[in-house]
Scaffold this active site. Structure first.
Site, PDB file in Angstrom:
ATOM      1  N   THR A 163       1.144  -1.220   0.015  1.00  0.00           N
ATOM      2  CA  THR A 163       0.036  -0.087  -0.059  1.00  0.00           C
ATOM      3  C   THR A 163       0.971   1.042  -0.069  1.00  0.00           C
ATOM      4  O   THR A 163       2.008   1.189   0.760  1.00  0.00           O
ATOM      5  CB  THR A 163      -0.938   0.159   1.386  1.00  0.00           C
ATOM      6  N   THR A 170      -1.883   1.881   6.518  1.00  0.00           N
ATOM      7  CA  THR A 170      -1.627   0.595   5.909  1.00  0.00           C
ATOM      8  C   THR A 170      -1.410  -0.510   6.814  1.00  0.00           C
ATOM      9  O   THR A 170      -1.178  -0.215   8.043  1.00  0.00           O
ATOM     10  CB  THR A 170      -0.190   0.947   5.252  1.00  0.00           C
ATOM     11  N   GLY A 171      -1.797  -1.683   6.415  1.00  0.00           N
ATOM     12  CA  GLY A 171      -1.786  -2.744   7.288  1.00  0.00           C
ATOM     13  C   GLY A 171      -3.031  -3.712   6.806  1.00  0.00           C
ATOM     14  O   GLY A 171      -3.399  -3.849   5.846  1.00  0.00           O
ATOM     15  N   GLY A 217      -6.074  -4.925   6.251  1.00  0.00           N
ATOM     16  CA  GLY A 217      -7.256  -3.947   6.252  1.00  0.00           C
ATOM     17  C   GLY A 217      -8.201  -4.298   7.081  1.00  0.00           C
ATOM     18  O   GLY A 217      -9.315  -3.364   7.502  1.00  0.00           O
TER      19      GLY A 217
END
Ligand code: ASP
Length: 314
Positions: free
Chosen positions: A183, A233-234, A236
């Site tokens: 991302t 980001t991560g 989701g």
């Protein structure tokens, strides 16, 4: 007049022990290029919205990051990309989900905001809008990278439906330090004090067909208002359930927290204990920046209101 800008290239970084000096140099230089591109817009007095779109486009065009050109593969071997942006000054937002052809999903997200009455368009309808408005489209080969394809094969072999090295039952397999999320995103405060956020992603490797993450969901992965602009980001699903980006705005508005405090609460006190690995970048109306993460690293770069800039990974 001052401006601030922060960008990220995802929380799914290569493990510190596996990052070669050459690869590190490539990531740093790509982050530097994107930061410069966004900063140039702000330095010339341009709007935060243009700056975040410009920085994200630069990262989308770079195959190193999981967005645009370097997007990860779905289980079926396709690319389904999500993107969103939000203009804090007007409160307007645009997003696309599951696009397969548009070269720069962030441009399509902006088109949704500016050329339609909608906020989120998905799947062929979103690619169709981009086509109608003459945005560049690309065949699947453009989005093919050997590295991401190998990740898909590894994810399938490991039986992982999603890219996830958090402790879930599916992760009974030893976590591979090289699993990437990815991302890209940008947040900015322009010289007029306006804020904007943009986020773009290929999602998670081996994701199920039609899975949509937090990135294009306004309030979950992307948010901007008059107080703050956030790009996450991560993993989701955790960010969606936490409505992470908007929660930061709420903590500032309702509880009077500073940007740094609000970010810490969301990333470390709420997401981390729940298993929500990742991070975010944030800017407030005074131009303060925060770039917290609970993962091993997060590709990131920033230029603060005093003009100091930095690129960092861990
Ligand atoms: N948040 C993105 C998603 O779940 C992935 C990422 O940031 O790495 O689609």
């Amino acid at each position: 007049m001052k401006f601030s800008l922060a960008i990220h290239g995802g929380a799914g970084t290569i493990a510190r022990t596996s990052l070669t000096p050459e690869a590190e140099q490539q990531y740093r230089s790509a982050l530097h290029t994107a930061l410069q591109a966004g900063a140039a817009v702000l330095a010339s007095g341009g709007p935060a919205l243009d700056a975040v779109e410009t920085a994200v486009r630069s990262l989308e065009d770079c195959p190193l990051f999981n967005a645009g050109r370097g997007a990860v593969f779905t289980h079926e071997g396709h690319h389904e990309m999500d993107a969103a942006l939000m203009d804090g000054a007007s409160g307007r937002a645009g997003a696309v989900a599951g696009v397969r052809e548009v070269q720069n999903p962030i441009r399509a997200a902006r088109l949704v905001m500016e050329a339609t009455e909608h906020v989120l368009l998905a799947y062929p309808g979103a690619d169709e809008l981009a086509r109608e408005h003459g945005l560049p489209l690309q065949p699947p080969a453009y989005f093919f990278t050997e590295f991401r394809h190998r990740q898909l094969q590894e994810a399938i072999a490991a039986g992982r439906m999603q890219l996830d090295h958090a402790a879930t039952p599916a992760a009974a397999v030893a976590p591979d330090p090289n699993w990437k999320k990815g991302t890209v995103g940008a947040v900015a405060r322009d010289q007029h004090g306006h804020l904007a956020a943009a986020t773009s992603t290929g999602g998670m490797t081996n994701k199920r067909y039609a899975r949509i993450g937090d990135t294009p969901l306004i309030g979950a992965g992307t948010w901007a208002d008059a107080r703050c602009a956030i790009s996450c980001t991560g993993h989701g699903e955790y960010f969606m359930r936490a409505v992470a980006a908007h929660d930061i705005a709420c903590l500032i508005e309702y509880r009077g927290l500073t940007l740094a405090e609000a970010c810490r609460v969301v990333v470390h006190d709420k997401l981390a204990p729940a298993g929500g690995e990742g991070g975010l970048i944030a800017v407030d109306a005074a131009g303060n920046l925060a770039l917290p993460f609970n993962s091993e690293g997060m590709y990131r770069a920033w230029r603060d209101a005093d003009g100091a800039s930095e690129v960092a990974i861990y």
